[in-house]
Write an enzyme that holds these catalytic residues in place. Sequence first.
Site, mmCIF file in Angstrom:
data_model
loop_
_atom_site.group_PDB
_atom_site.id
_atom_site.type_symbol
_atom_site.label_atom_id
_atom_site.label_comp_id
_atom_site.label_asym_id
_atom_site.label_seq_id
_atom_site.Cartn_x
_atom_site.Cartn_y
_atom_site.Cartn_z
ATOM 1 N N ASP A 250 0.825 -1.205 0.000
ATOM 2 C CA ASP A 250 0.000 0.000 0.000
ATOM 3 C C ASP A 250 0.864 1.263 0.000
ATOM 4 O O ASP A 250 2.078 1.216 0.271
ATOM 5 C CB ASP A 250 -0.926 -0.012 1.228
ATOM 6 C CG ASP A 250 -2.283 0.608 0.950
ATOM 7 O OD1 ASP A 250 -2.394 1.391 -0.013
ATOM 8 O OD2 ASP A 250 -3.235 0.322 1.701
ATOM 9 N N ASP B 267 -10.334 1.708 -3.560
ATOM 10 C CA ASP B 267 -10.785 1.371 -2.208
ATOM 11 C C ASP B 267 -12.306 1.277 -2.127
ATOM 12 O O ASP B 267 -12.836 0.870 -1.090
ATOM 13 C CB ASP B 267 -10.293 2.419 -1.202
ATOM 14 C CG ASP B 267 -8.859 2.177 -0.769
ATOM 15 O OD1 ASP B 267 -8.331 1.074 -1.038
ATOM 16 O OD2 ASP B 267 -8.254 3.082 -0.158
#
Length: 737
Positions: A461, A535
């Site tokens: 990430d 997301d």
Amino acid sequence: MSVTSSARSPLFIESAGSALVVLPAPAGAPTGVGGLPEVLHWGAALEGGRAAYDALVEATVAPVTHSALDAPWPLTLLPGQADGWSGTPAYAGHRAGGAGAVRWHDVECEAAGGAIVTRASAPGGLRLQLTHAFDAHGVLRVDASVTNTADGEAPLDLTALRALLPLPARADEVLDLTGRWCRERSPQRSRLDHGTHLRASRRGRTGHDATLLLVAGEGGFGFRRGEVWAVHTAWSGNHEHLVESLPEGAGRHASVLGGGELLAPGEVRLAPGETYAAPTVVFLHAPDGLDGLSRRLHRSLRARAGHPQRPRPVVLNTWEAVYFETDLARLTALADTAKRIGVERFVLDDGWFGGRRHDRAGLGDWVVSDAVWPSGLGPLVEHVKGLGLEFGLWFEPEMLNEDSDLVREHPEWVLGPAQGRPREWRHQQLLDLTSPDAFEQLLERISGLVAQYGIDYIKWDHNRDLLEAVHTARGPSGEPVVDAPAVHAQTLAFYDLLDALRDRHPRLEIESCASGGARVDLGVLERTDRIWTSDCNDALERASIQRWTTLLVPPELMGSHIGPATAHTTHRAVDLGFRMLIALQGHAGLEWDISRCTEEELQALTAWTALVRELRPLLHSGDMVRADLPDEAVQVTGTVAPDRRRATYVVARLASSPDAVTGPLPLPGLDPAMTYAVRVRPEAGLPQVVQTAPPPWWGPALSEDGFVVPGSVLVAVGLPAPVLAPAQGYLLDVRAC
């Protein structure tokens, strides 16, 4: 074939219906005036080959207007003012503020093996190399490098090394993409008018608003229609894409298209003997719309040596299932349920390390938390692998929390200016990967965990933009001297870190996640096995996000998950059938606490994972097709096998429409000469409808035999859709009879 400045026969390369044609400079031309080869043509390969390209030399010379250069001027492979180009220069640099003008000489140019290689020098100690190379799928990759060959001179400050190619006048419309967190890949169109259409990113990563492809084409071009040209900068740091039109045109052409790395002042300073290699810039041409661009790109990516070869495993990621509550009992129960429904890879997300019980602490401390995992991760890993599942783990290696042991021990490893820390973003700062000590510690921590637990997969990430990303150089007494830009070096260090991990662990797979889809580019995809698309797991949002992401990225590299019934990011409730349908379109998985599902939901998910395994050989190897429809609330997205004997199509209604009935929906990409059986696959969910009766084909299509219909009807006319409620759809499985 090698061509010197005395030759006037064009050089050309062709591939998959595309061509690049250049003309070496004439013998006796003034030094640097037209020194580099002129671009005669980039686009469709011309009938007649050599004879046609020879004819371009005289047939396409532009007239000379009043109040202009006194003779026609060339748009070269690296256009600048010495050529006559007044637009954005391909090369820009200086030595201590001087020697900014460049005239190239000693030009060598050769075409061989599908590539045109150009070498040249410039007064003052400058050496250039350009390579324009087609692959077998018509994808043109441009690589450029500049070397400082001057001894005893001031360093060379390079400010730009762009790749630019020409466009014809009929390319009069521009398409690019924008976006934000949880709404990536939003298309926007504009006319190509005079001026510069510039998409510049200074985010230090690709960005949620990255355009992926900047496309210019014939007005009204779509997925299946219109001639189009496109560019992509394969780089994960600051970058730019542009299309530019000047009133006087671009030599023989109307405008230019290009891109490159966006360099900050002083970021690339070359000492004698040093070389700057620009990121690869990818160009594409297609006569058949956006699907033609995607087909070339997807086939090109699939032909890479490092492209994933084995079937993409069905994933369960724990984030929206447990968030930071990563206790063993809950996770083993989740893994048991995952195994039951057919999941193949279990990924533990955030919250397993250091003091990471929330998002304000612990980043940088890549040590398993004793408080949460007194026996380490071993019991969970053993349970997951004992079920026959792969095990994956979340990291955010480039980021730090101020509240972390690492920052307390090494505050100098935080990237930022001497005046103080950059503004926080999600309570985070940036680790300086260009520090050898920081790089080595990070590599050892991650590599050690991969080796200790046999980790199969890393979710990597990157949750913030890079603001004030500078190094602080220090003098003999430790005093700050200068803040030097660091995005270029940080990006290269990130690539080096990925490469080092893959060298140590060749079977390790890595996902590029950046608060969702903020690091999606061909540079990072050279080193990773998929991207996390967004997301946002709201399937209604995902339908468009994924549709436009696949403009660049093939489905098997695009993470696509079923989220909870009520989406975490939008708080919208969407039926399970629609969520399954949309998640089928990429590298499929789930991000949901399935241990709390009903028996009916578990049975549906079990049938869905079986369908994923059945269809992924087609979905992850075929050509994507997308219908051009007048109603933007309806999408038809398909995958067609190379022999066109098998295809699947997702038909999705995103919103209501003024018309009561959608009308026939064509199924593009099929062979009109074949006959097909069309089945509706209930494993992907059957839609909610608002109608008294379905169209007649619907009933037979629900049977094993399907509805038999000529391919010519499916391609040219289509099948009328049921009257779908919003956020509903269905999957068609089409097979040649």
